[in-house]
Design an enzyme around this catalytic site. Sequence first.
Site, PDB file in Angstrom:
ATOM      1  CG  HIS A 133      -1.718   1.206   1.457  1.00 53.32           C
ATOM      2  ND1 HIS A 133      -3.074   1.268   1.238  1.00 53.32           N
ATOM      3  CD2 HIS A 133      -1.363   2.437   1.904  1.00 53.32           C
ATOM      4  CE1 HIS A 133      -3.524   2.474   1.521  1.00 53.32           C
ATOM      5  NE2 HIS A 133      -2.496   3.205   1.937  1.00 53.32           N
ATOM      6  CD  GLU A 134       1.806   3.711   3.638  1.00 51.83           C
ATOM      7  OE1 GLU A 134       2.187   4.772   3.115  1.00 51.83           O
ATOM      8  OE2 GLU A 134       0.707   3.611   4.226  1.00 51.83           O
ATOM      9  CG  HIS A 137       0.294   6.040  -0.601  1.00 54.58           C
ATOM     10  ND1 HIS A 137      -0.843   6.475  -1.237  1.00 54.58           N
ATOM     11  CD2 HIS A 137      -0.123   5.564   0.610  1.00 54.58           C
ATOM     12  CE1 HIS A 137      -1.900   6.272  -0.466  1.00 54.58           C
ATOM     13  NE2 HIS A 137      -1.496   5.708   0.658  1.00 54.58           N
ATOM     14  CD  GLU A 184      -4.557   6.654   2.332  1.00 57.13           C
ATOM     15  OE1 GLU A 184      -4.238   5.474   2.560  1.00 57.13           O
ATOM     16  OE2 GLU A 184      -3.743   7.592   2.346  1.00 57.13           O
TER      17      GLU A 184
END
Length: 349
Positions: A133-134, A137, A184
């Site tokens: 997930h990060e 980003h 997100e």
Amino acid sequence: MTAAPDRTRIEFPDISSRAWEHPSDRAALVTLRTLKGFDTVLRTLSGLLQERQHRLMYLATSVRVDSRQFKDLDDLRADCVEILGAAETPEMFVLQSPVVNAFTIGMDRPFIVVTTGLLDILTYEEQRFVVGHELGHALSGHAVYRTILMHLMRLAGTIGWIPVGGWALRAIIAGLMEWQRKSELSGDRAGLLCGQDVHTALRVQLKLAGGARISEIDIDAFLAQAAEYEASGDLRDGVLKLLNIELLSHPFSVLRAAELKKWVDSGKYAAVLRGGYPRKSQDHEAKVGDEFRSAAKSYKQSFDTSEDPLIRTLRDLGSGFTGAVDAVGNGIGDVASDIKNRFDHWRKS
């Protein structure tokens, strides 16, 4: 006795971040990527926020992940970098904090911070989802608009007392907050692509909402909460929902789980696994107007199918309002092109 080898996961050569970006997130990012020189302007602004100072702070107060420290996380990061085809491996720090959190900071050299509170409640495979997930980003460049947002939040504190300027600025900030919430959802998709286990990805959202007592939580019942949240109440509840989330940086965990399940059920996740994804080598061909029309289509589909009492009321007002929603898809691409032309003209002058 040797441990069983980890299962093999599909890697995605030359995958573009557009593959996992939510339509509205992707549209905004494609716009920024077409503004030549915009990244330079943002890096200058980011310097005002002392980005390097943030890294030094975590270097001094946290534990940097490598082959000697938090090796499990180091291995997860290496896996995710390989799967998503990242050109560089971002630094990662573990911060002592009971708060369950993870975030990505920086534009020139993005780095990832995870808290001990998060590690304490997640299994190894659940941590893989968070790392992915990060990394999503970082690869999408989400720090760009988060930098804009940080500046505007500071500015709001300075001129917020001015009636007209304050309301106008609040509207811009609310728009950027909506963009961030959609980012997100993009990160969740990147996390799923790294882990390639839908059940594990959904379980992370369960734990973010209910903690480590996973035996007390049922995924189907949890997803049912999302449907109940959307459909329950009257017009007043619809307004209250908007007020509840207006300035939040993250969607509610129940809704994040539901949105990720929708992406899987749509077949788009399976298409990426089969190799049907946009390539980085084709990023320059992405058209701003097309992406904004795709974003408008996504919002319209949500509007047409929503059971939210406020949305139902607006829908019941008649075709005039629906026509206005349709017009967004036709006109927003032209607006984006106008923004691009104005910026290019400003840069040349």
